[in-house]
Scaffold this motif. Structure first.
Motif, PDB file in Angstrom:
ATOM      1  N   GLY A 367       1.207  19.678  -1.307  1.00  0.00           N
ATOM      2  CA  GLY A 367       0.912  19.987  -2.693  1.00  0.00           C
ATOM      3  C   GLY A 367      -0.145  19.081  -3.282  1.00  0.00           C
ATOM      4  O   GLY A 367      -0.439  18.007  -2.724  1.00  0.00           O
ATOM      5  N   PRO A 368      -0.746  19.458  -4.431  1.00  0.00           N
ATOM      6  CA  PRO A 368      -1.891  18.734  -4.982  1.00  0.00           C
ATOM      7  C   PRO A 368      -1.570  17.332  -5.481  1.00  0.00           C
ATOM      8  O   PRO A 368      -2.465  16.508  -5.644  1.00  0.00           O
ATOM      9  N   GLY A 369      -0.289  17.032  -5.739  1.00  0.00           N
ATOM     10  CA  GLY A 369       0.055  15.687  -6.206  1.00  0.00           C
ATOM     11  C   GLY A 369       0.224  14.677  -5.091  1.00  0.00           C
ATOM     12  O   GLY A 369       0.184  13.459  -5.331  1.00  0.00           O
ATOM     13  N   ALA A 370       0.362  15.165  -3.851  1.00  0.00           N
ATOM     14  CA  ALA A 370       0.651  14.274  -2.733  1.00  0.00           C
ATOM     15  C   ALA A 370      -0.451  13.246  -2.459  1.00  0.00           C
ATOM     16  O   ALA A 370      -0.137  12.106  -2.090  1.00  0.00           O
ATOM     17  N   PRO A 371      -1.748  13.589  -2.591  1.00  0.00           N
ATOM     18  CA  PRO A 371      -2.769  12.571  -2.341  1.00  0.00           C
ATOM     19  C   PRO A 371      -2.621  11.328  -3.195  1.00  0.00           C
ATOM     20  O   PRO A 371      -2.980  10.224  -2.764  1.00  0.00           O
ATOM     21  N   PHE A 372      -2.081  11.467  -4.396  1.00  0.00           N
ATOM     22  CA  PHE A 372      -1.939  10.305  -5.273  1.00  0.00           C
ATOM     23  C   PHE A 372      -0.826   9.378  -4.777  1.00  0.00           C
ATOM     24  O   PHE A 372      -0.895   8.158  -4.960  1.00  0.00           O
ATOM     25  N   LEU A 373       0.188   9.953  -4.141  1.00  0.00           N
ATOM     26  CA  LEU A 373       1.206   9.113  -3.502  1.00  0.00           C
ATOM     27  C   LEU A 373       0.592   8.341  -2.338  1.00  0.00           C
ATOM     28  O   LEU A 373       0.883   7.157  -2.134  1.00  0.00           O
ATOM     29  N   THR A 374      -0.280   9.014  -1.582  1.00  0.00           N
ATOM     30  CA  THR A 374      -0.968   8.344  -0.474  1.00  0.00           C
ATOM     31  C   THR A 374      -1.826   7.199  -0.983  1.00  0.00           C
ATOM     32  O   THR A 374      -1.874   6.111  -0.383  1.00  0.00           O
ATOM     33  N   LEU A 375      -2.511   7.421  -2.096  1.00  0.00           N
ATOM     34  CA  LEU A 375      -3.311   6.349  -2.692  1.00  0.00           C
ATOM     35  C   LEU A 375      -2.432   5.161  -3.083  1.00  0.00           C
ATOM     36  O   LEU A 375      -2.841   4.006  -2.973  1.00  0.00           O
ATOM     37  N   GLY A 376      -1.229   5.459  -3.556  1.00  0.00           N
ATOM     38  CA  GLY A 376      -0.310   4.380  -3.903  1.00  0.00           C
ATOM     39  C   GLY A 376      -0.020   3.488  -2.709  1.00  0.00           C
ATOM     40  O   GLY A 376      -0.050   2.256  -2.815  1.00  0.00           O
ATOM     41  N   PHE A 377       0.219   4.102  -1.550  1.00  0.00           N
ATOM     42  CA  PHE A 377       0.472   3.302  -0.343  1.00  0.00           C
ATOM     43  C   PHE A 377      -0.777   2.532   0.076  1.00  0.00           C
ATOM     44  O   PHE A 377      -0.686   1.387   0.546  1.00  0.00           O
ATOM     45  N   LEU A 378      -1.952   3.145  -0.082  1.00  0.00           N
ATOM     46  CA  LEU A 378      -3.203   2.463   0.261  1.00  0.00           C
ATOM     47  C   LEU A 378      -3.390   1.223  -0.597  1.00  0.00           C
ATOM     48  O   LEU A 378      -3.762   0.143  -0.105  1.00  0.00           O
ATOM     49  N   LEU A 379      -3.110   1.347  -1.889  1.00  0.00           N
ATOM     50  CA  LEU A 379      -3.248   0.205  -2.787  1.00  0.00           C
ATOM     51  C   LEU A 379      -2.164  -0.843  -2.543  1.00  0.00           C
ATOM     52  O   LEU A 379      -2.382  -2.029  -2.778  1.00  0.00           O
TER      53      LEU A 379
END
Length: 426
Positions: A367-379
């Motif tokens: 879903g479209p919100g999932a990339p932002f969760l991935t960014l959270g882990f990256l940060l």
């Protein structure tokens, strides 16, 4: 190196104007490209690939262009960059297929890189050491204005006709091309022809592998990559989230500009925050809060709450770029700081290629919100590295409190000389 005040500061004013138009064009075009891709039938994966191609050509061109400016004139890169930006925007607006849009997005990204490298090198070369902080501060006004105005303008143009997304997004891209072309009027005769290019004497050349093995350099590169990836995915994927949640393009543009305004506000108070907390603590806290706020973007928040999250996120993301640059400069060997900065820029572009493409794959599955969760882990990863790689103490924002890295010396020159890239995605 000449003093700007000694030869008149008209060149700096004209450079700020040119940068403002160029950055406005790019900030208009990035969300417009996403909307036009959606209108042509793109899914989340395709939007991510197109956003990633924007940085693909710059990924290979960053270091060679940096070396070119070290040994030659800077100003010729400005009109070249403008022509590429304008052409990429216009061709994206008339493109009828997703592969063509991806290719023209790459042309636009290469043009932006050319302009930024030429402009920051020009300011560094034509400013006396005591004027560099002031001149780079004025120079970044152009980027700030562009990042504030561009998304709002794109949102209004795209929202002009709700039923014609393909037409309005194409119109926004053509307007962006015209805006970029206007900057050509301010790019001529900016470089003093009497300036001689002086290459600082160096000792033995430090190999790239040696630079990357220096403590602090990999951390600074990764932190910069993570922060820039977050900014890029916000720009590329907020339109996708908006479409899924029924948020109008004009509102999406306003939200993106709110994020940019918060980043500008952060950099206005950077020095007091560094004096209060020190670089390491400030960098660690900003990355940690940024990770949590990125994850919050994935939640189905009301508009007012999403705006609050984006404003706070923009403030946190404003810390990472300038402080990661300082980290790299301080940690690198004294004779290899420019090369280290070029590697940092290459890392930025690698993140701009890989992160949107990975986000597209994740969004297509989850879903479209999932990339932002991935960014959270990256940060979160950047948070850990900032604890290990940071070496700053409370004090002046661009100067180390002690030498860092093999053979390092106090680096008052390089950080100021390259600070103009901040806020430009470079």
């Amino acid at each position: 190196m000449s003093d700007a005040s000694g030869s008149g500061r008209g060149w700096l004013i004209r450079l700020v104007i040119a940068f403002g138009f160029a950055q406005s064009a790019v900030s208009m075009a990035r969300p417009a490209v996403s909307y036009r891709a959606l209108a042509l039938g793109a899914d989340e994966r395709a939007v991510g690939v197109i956003a990633g191609v924007y940085a693909l050509l710059p990924l290979f061109a960053a270091v060679p262009l940096g070396r070119r400016t070290d040994h030659g004139r800077c100003a010729p890169l400005l009109p070249v960059g403008v022509v590429l930006i304008s052409g990429g925007c216009a061709l994206s607006g008339v493109a009828g297929s997703l592969p063509a849009m991806a290719a023209f997005s790459g042309v636009m990204g290469l043009g932006h890189l050319c302009f930024v490298i030429g402009a920051q090198s020009l300011v560094a070369r034509q400013s006396a050491p005591e004027s560099q902080d002031r001149n780079f501060g004025h120079f970044t006004i152009g980027a700030s204005l562009g990042q504030l105005i561009g998304p709002i303008a794109a949102g209004r143009l795209i929202s002009a006709d709700d039923g014609q997304l393909a037409r309005t997004s194409a119109l926004a891209l053509v307007v962006a091309a015209i805006v970029a072309a206007v900057s050509l009027t301010s790019t001529w005769r900016l470089e003093h022809r009497r300036e001689s290019v002086r290459v600082p004497e160096r000792g033995a050349t430090v190999p790239v592998g040696g630079i990357l093995r220096t403590r602090g350099v990999p951390a600074g590169i990764f932190i910069s990559l993570a922060v820039l990836s977050a900014t890029d995915i916000l720009t590329a994927y907020l339109p996708v989230v908006g479409e899924h949640r029924g948020i109008a393009p004009a509102t999406v543009g306003l939200l993106l500009s709110l994020r940019a305004a918060a980043t500008v506000a952060c950099r206005l108070v950077m020095s007091p925050m560094i004096r209060l907390l020190g670089r390491t603590v400030l960098l660690t806290v900003s990355c940690l809060l940024g990770a949590l706020l990125c994850a919050a973007v994935a939640l189905p928040l009301p508009i007012w709450a999403l705006g609050t999250v984006l404003a706070l996120l923009g403030f946190c993301l404003g810390v990472g770029q300038p402080l990661s640059m300082t980290t790299v400069v301080q940690a690198a060997p004294a004779g290899a700081r420019s090369t280290a900065l070029a590697l940092r820029l290459t890392g930025n572009r690698l993140g701009q290629v890989a992160a949107p493409a990975a986000a597209g794959l994740i969004a297509g599955v989850a879903g479209p919100g999932a990339p932002f969760l991935t960014l959270g882990f990256l940060l979160l990863g950047a948070t850990g590295l900032s604890l290990r790689g940071g070496n700053g103490k409370p004090g002046h924002g661009s100067r180390p409190s002690r030498p860092a890295g093999p053979g390092a010396q106090p680096a008052s020159g390089p950080p100021a000389a390259h600070r103009g890239t901040e806020g430009t995605g470079a």
